[in-house]
Design a protein around this motif. Structure first.
Motif, short mmCIF file in Angstrom:
data_model
loop_
_atom_site.label_atom_id
_atom_site.label_comp_id
_atom_site.label_asym_id
_atom_site.label_seq_id
_atom_site.Cartn_x
_atom_site.Cartn_y
_atom_site.Cartn_z
N UNK A 80 0.82 -1.21 0.00
CA UNK A 80 0.00 0.00 0.00
C UNK A 80 0.85 1.27 0.00
N UNK A 81 1.89 1.31 0.83
CA UNK A 81 2.71 2.52 0.93
C UNK A 81 3.52 2.74 -0.35
N UNK A 82 4.18 1.68 -0.85
CA UNK A 82 5.02 1.85 -2.04
C UNK A 82 4.19 2.25 -3.25
N UNK A 83 3.04 1.62 -3.42
CA UNK A 83 2.20 1.93 -4.59
C UNK A 83 1.63 3.34 -4.49
N UNK A 84 1.08 3.70 -3.35
CA UNK A 84 0.43 5.00 -3.24
C UNK A 84 1.43 6.15 -3.31
N UNK A 85 2.60 6.00 -2.70
CA UNK A 85 3.57 7.09 -2.71
C UNK A 85 4.14 7.30 -4.11
N UNK A 86 4.68 6.23 -4.70
CA UNK A 86 5.28 6.36 -6.04
C UNK A 86 4.20 6.58 -7.09
N UNK A 87 3.10 5.83 -6.99
CA UNK A 87 2.01 5.96 -7.96
C UNK A 87 1.36 7.33 -7.94
N UNK A 88 1.27 7.94 -6.77
CA UNK A 88 0.70 9.29 -6.69
C UNK A 88 1.61 10.30 -7.38
N UNK A 89 2.92 10.13 -7.23
CA UNK A 89 3.86 11.02 -7.92
C UNK A 89 3.71 10.90 -9.43
N UNK A 90 3.73 9.67 -9.96
CA UNK A 90 3.62 9.49 -11.41
C UNK A 90 2.25 9.92 -11.92
N UNK A 91 1.19 9.70 -11.13
CA UNK A 91 -0.15 10.12 -11.56
C UNK A 91 -0.26 11.63 -11.63
N UNK A 92 0.30 12.32 -10.65
CA UNK A 92 0.23 13.78 -10.64
C UNK A 92 1.06 14.38 -11.76
N UNK A 93 2.21 13.77 -12.06
CA UNK A 93 3.03 14.24 -13.19
C UNK A 93 2.28 14.05 -14.50
N UNK A 94 1.66 12.89 -14.68
CA UNK A 94 0.89 12.62 -15.90
C UNK A 94 -0.29 13.59 -16.02
N UNK A 95 -0.97 13.84 -14.90
CA UNK A 95 -2.10 14.77 -14.92
C UNK A 95 -1.64 16.18 -15.30
N UNK A 96 -0.49 16.59 -14.78
CA UNK A 96 0.08 17.90 -15.13
C UNK A 96 0.39 17.98 -16.61
N UNK A 97 0.95 16.91 -17.15
CA UNK A 97 1.29 16.90 -18.58
C UNK A 97 0.03 16.99 -19.44
N UNK A 98 -0.99 16.22 -19.11
CA UNK A 98 -2.22 16.23 -19.91
C UNK A 98 -2.99 17.54 -19.77
N UNK A 99 -2.82 18.23 -18.63
CA UNK A 99 -3.59 19.45 -18.40
C UNK A 99 -2.90 20.70 -18.91
N UNK A 100 -1.57 20.78 -18.76
CA UNK A 100 -0.89 22.05 -18.99
C UNK A 100 0.19 22.04 -20.07
N UNK A 101 0.63 20.87 -20.49
CA UNK A 101 1.68 20.84 -21.50
C UNK A 101 1.08 20.61 -22.88
N UNK A 102 1.85 20.98 -23.89
CA UNK A 102 1.41 20.79 -25.28
C UNK A 102 2.34 19.79 -25.95
N UNK A 103 1.75 18.71 -26.44
CA UNK A 103 2.51 17.71 -27.19
C UNK A 103 1.56 17.02 -28.16
N UNK A 104 2.09 16.42 -29.23
CA UNK A 104 1.24 15.84 -30.27
C UNK A 104 0.29 14.76 -29.73
N UNK A 105 -0.94 14.81 -30.24
CA UNK A 105 -1.96 13.79 -29.94
C UNK A 105 -2.27 13.69 -28.45
N UNK A 106 -2.15 14.81 -27.74
CA UNK A 106 -2.39 14.79 -26.30
C UNK A 106 -3.81 14.33 -25.97
N UNK A 107 -4.79 14.90 -26.66
CA UNK A 107 -6.18 14.57 -26.35
C UNK A 107 -6.52 13.13 -26.72
N UNK A 108 -5.93 12.64 -27.81
CA UNK A 108 -6.18 11.25 -28.21
C UNK A 108 -5.58 10.28 -27.20
N UNK A 109 -4.38 10.59 -26.73
CA UNK A 109 -3.75 9.73 -25.72
C UNK A 109 -4.55 9.73 -24.42
#
Length: 280
Positions: A80-109
């Protein structure tokens, strides 16, 4: 009947309905606690014995010798601790990329990522098991940990929707000042979404802690089993002996971490529900 009287009657009715619902939900927990301190013969007594004459706490000592409860708690904490701590970091980074960054086919991905939520787990259960079996990961904690390290789709979706309410001008101003993408995330974006991240992390932790399906697929030996499998084994072994006080004592121990976390962070959990219904 005046408007104030109608309002008062309505509030009383709502209170009664909510009280009945609260009693219906909390009664099983109270019965579990009551059963854990009863004698065996009191479990099936009629009328039901809610408060035993003599409280028996011996089962709380016996459970540590009746099965690998301590190792189950340790394994559940590791997962529980390893998944939530590391997974929360990667999830928040991915959410930031999908919300605020511009890259090809972002909406399709992002659409493909959301579409993966509609795939029922039983359809991928067997192929996933075969893959982990070939890697030699069966009967280890790795199949429970590694997939979650890459993030949680629900958390990515939730945080991405939350980040859409953050003005782009803040991000653009930081870019002009020469901030790197990681600095944009760590110094500007993450502090803004910290309450939402905390709430999602807590809910995810509770889900992993209570998970039974994935551990029963991959874990066989007692020393690798998580707490939920240990509790299930208690139920299978001691229900035949009608030793329900021991089973309920073990269930109380399994419930305590989730209950404590919920009581401490209930404000964040409630806020996460409220935030999910607000658009920026």
């Amino acid at each position: 009947m005046s408007h104030s009287q109608k309002t008062k009657v309505t509030n009383i009715i709502i209170f009664i309905v909510l009280a009945i619902g609260a009693i219906a939900m909390i009664a099983p927990l109270l019965w579990m606690l009551s059963t854990s301190v009863k004698e065996k013969q009191d479990v099936f007594a009629l009328p039901p014995v809610w408060i035993p004459e003599v409280f028996q706490f011996g089962k709380y000592k016996e459970i540590w010798e009746a099965g690998p409860l301590l190792s189950g708690i340790k394994n559940s904490v590791i997962v529980a601790v390893s998944v939530t701590v590391v997974g929360t970091f990667t999830s928040s980074v991915a959410a930031f990329a999908f919300a605020k960054l511009r890259f090809p086919h972002k909406n399709k991905l992002f659409l493909a990522l959301i579409a993966s939520m509609m795939i029922p787990y039983p359809t991928v259960m067997i192929p996933q098991f075969m893959m982990f079996s070939k890697l030699g990961w069966v009967d280890t904690l790795l199949p429970l940990i590694v997939p979650g390290l890459f993030g949680n789709v629900v958390m990515i979706f939730f945080l991405r929707q939350y980040l859409l309410s953050v003005p782009d001008a803040i991000i653009e101003a930081a870019k002009i000042d020469g901030s790197s993408y990681f600095r944009l995330y760590s110094s500007i974006t993450f502090p803004l979404i910290k309450p939402a991240v905390a709430a999602q992390l807590i809910l995810w932790f509770m889900g992993i802690w209570n998970d039974y399906l994935a551990p029963i697929i991959y874990l066989n030996s007692p020393e690798t089993q998580t707490l939920q499998l240990v509790i299930a084994n208690f139920n299978a072994t001691y229900a035949i002996q009608t030793d329900y006080p021991l089973i309920m004592a073990a269930s109380i121990i399994a419930l305590l971490p989730v209950l404590i976390i919920f009581l401490i962070f209930q404000k964040q959990i409630i806020e996460s529900v409220a935030i999910s219904g607000v658009k920026g």
